[in-house]
Design an enzyme around this catalytic site. Sequence first.
Site, short mmCIF file in Angstrom:
data_model
loop_
_atom_site.label_atom_id
_atom_site.label_comp_id
_atom_site.label_asym_id
_atom_site.label_seq_id
_atom_site.Cartn_x
_atom_site.Cartn_y
_atom_site.Cartn_z
N GLU A 235 0.84 -1.20 0.00
CA GLU A 235 0.00 0.00 0.00
C GLU A 235 0.87 1.25 0.00
OE1 GLU A 235 -2.73 -0.37 3.29
OE2 GLU A 235 -3.71 -2.12 2.40
N HIS A 258 -7.77 1.31 2.21
CA HIS A 258 -7.61 0.80 3.59
C HIS A 258 -8.33 1.72 4.60
CE1 HIS A 258 -4.87 -1.94 6.16
NE2 HIS A 258 -6.00 -1.67 6.80
N GLY A 261 -11.62 0.77 8.72
CA GLY A 261 -11.77 1.17 10.12
C GLY A 261 -11.67 2.67 10.32
N1 LIG Z 1 -9.76 -2.70 6.55
C1 LIG Z 1 -9.48 -2.17 7.72
O1 LIG Z 1 -9.34 -0.96 7.85
C2 LIG Z 1 -9.40 -3.06 8.92
C3 LIG Z 1 -9.72 -2.55 10.18
C4 LIG Z 1 -9.68 -3.41 11.27
C5 LIG Z 1 -9.30 -4.74 11.11
N2 LIG Z 1 -8.95 -5.19 9.87
C6 LIG Z 1 -8.54 -6.59 9.67
O2 LIG Z 1 -9.71 -7.41 9.71
C7 LIG Z 1 -9.35 -8.74 10.07
C8 LIG Z 1 -10.31 -9.27 11.12
O3 LIG Z 1 -10.23 -8.47 12.29
P1 LIG Z 1 -10.91 -8.98 13.66
O4 LIG Z 1 -10.76 -7.87 14.64
O5 LIG Z 1 -12.23 -9.56 13.39
O6 LIG Z 1 -9.88 -10.15 14.02
P2 LIG Z 1 -10.12 -11.39 14.98
O7 LIG Z 1 -8.77 -11.84 15.39
O8 LIG Z 1 -11.13 -11.05 16.03
O9 LIG Z 1 -10.78 -12.49 14.02
C9 LIG Z 1 -10.09 -13.20 13.04
C10 LIG Z 1 -10.74 -14.56 12.93
O10 LIG Z 1 -10.25 -15.22 11.78
C11 LIG Z 1 -10.10 -16.60 12.09
N3 LIG Z 1 -9.17 -17.15 11.09
C12 LIG Z 1 -7.86 -16.91 10.93
N4 LIG Z 1 -7.39 -17.56 9.86
C13 LIG Z 1 -8.45 -18.23 9.31
C14 LIG Z 1 -8.61 -19.05 8.19
N5 LIG Z 1 -7.57 -19.34 7.38
N6 LIG Z 1 -9.83 -19.58 7.94
C15 LIG Z 1 -10.89 -19.30 8.75
N7 LIG Z 1 -10.79 -18.51 9.85
C16 LIG Z 1 -9.59 -17.97 10.11
C17 LIG Z 1 -9.58 -16.58 13.51
O11 LIG Z 1 -9.75 -17.83 14.15
C18 LIG Z 1 -10.44 -15.48 14.12
O12 LIG Z 1 -11.65 -15.99 14.64
C19 LIG Z 1 -7.89 -8.64 10.54
O13 LIG Z 1 -7.05 -9.12 9.54
C20 LIG Z 1 -7.68 -7.17 10.76
O14 LIG Z 1 -6.33 -6.79 10.59
C21 LIG Z 1 -9.01 -4.39 8.78
#
Ligand SMILES: NC(=O)c1ccc[n+]([C@@H]2O[C@H](COP(=O)([O-])OP(=O)(O)OC[C@H]3O[C@@H](n4cnc5c(N)ncnc54)[C@H](O)[C@@H]3O)[C@@H](O)[C@H]2O)c1
Length: 376
Positions: A235, A258, A261
Amino acid sequence: MTAHKTALDEDELISALDGVALLGIRSKTSVTKKVLSAAPSLLAVGAYSIGTNQIALQKASQLGVAVFNAPFSNTRSVVELAVAEIIALTRRMTERDRSLHSGVWRKSATGSHEVRGRTLGIVGYGAIGSQLSVLAESLGMSVVFFDLEEKLALGNAQRLESMEELLEAADVISVHVDGRASNAGLIGQAEFATMRPGAVFINLSRGHVVDLAALRETIESGHLAGAAVDVFPSEPKAVGDPFASELRGLPNVILTPHVGGSTEEAQVSIGRYVSGKLRDFYANGSTSMSVNLPNLTLDPAVGAVGRLAHIHHNIPGVLAWINQAMAAHSVNIAGQVLGTRGEVGYVLTDFGSPLGDQVLESLAARDETVRLRLLS
Ligand SMILES: NC(=O)c1ccc[n+]([C@@H]2O[C@H](COP(=O)([O-])OP(=O)(O)OC[C@H]3O[C@@H](n4cnc5c(N)ncnc54)[C@H](O)[C@@H]3O)[C@@H](O)[C@H]2O)c1
């Protein structure tokens, strides 16, 4: 309190931390091992962000410096963007919009659907995935999910046994897995081919999770009806930087920089949450939701006249000698809680009679003691 508008480099940060107990940072400030070692007054670091990659966490633990972040403060913002994109893509809104902006009236129902009654497949049922599940059901969608861990299915959502099963079942696939290395390339050519013809695909999780070249091919072939992508393998660093991606220029593909959030509400929530954690740690030693120290809180014990916070190396017998040192000086313990995490132990003790200097000196003299703080 001192505020700096921009991130400081390592040396600037070291000199700024002279005498500082609490440090708040955003994601661009690196708190390295060197910084932590050179900041003996530092008690806690608050990362006003979701991630804590910018902090040398192991070193912080060794030095008894508590680290906090804001893991849930932007969860709702991401979920709302996902909901907006699910509707926009299912309705082919971006194409209608682009068409009118280019001066062409294309009124048609073809390829546009209600989301009600359609199936949403959520890969990764963590904080974001499970919230999305609730909102999607309230829109009348059927929700299926796949997670590597056992997760409580909210509402009527149904857990599936494999990602493949989910890809075959869903009209909308939304990926919300975490950034572990093994998730690199989780969704590629084979996975796109498994998705239903006409499905839409959303990734708001991490850039390395999806093979974007394969996504482009799948959209161009017409197999998928659309996609929304918020995160990219690499990015641009600054606002205004050029953006290159295989996905530029495709129909019914929403690209966002991005910002899943990034809302003003999330910013306020991050500020409140992390500041509250720093305040509580400073005032009463609470490490609830700390990312590196054992998570402890202790309700004030009745009759307590003060509290001792003791961070130590996690080896057998430390609790016993803390209590012996107090008993030897006739200090009554009114309340106590111990937690350990890896190499670190943490004890909060409420004492019912004044703690003399001798007790503090004897505890401070032990090699096992990392930090000792008297709180009142
Ligand atoms: N776009 C954005 O601005 C933004 C903002 C916040 C978070 N995020 C991203 O969103 C994602 C989710 O965030 P969250 O707070 O829900 O995280 P979290 O850790 O609460 O949840 C992630 C889930 O994914 C599961 N998981 C991991 N690998 C997997 C796979 N291969 N198959 C199935 N399940 C799997 C885990 O067991 C967990 O339950 C993260 O990667 C985070 O970095 C992006």
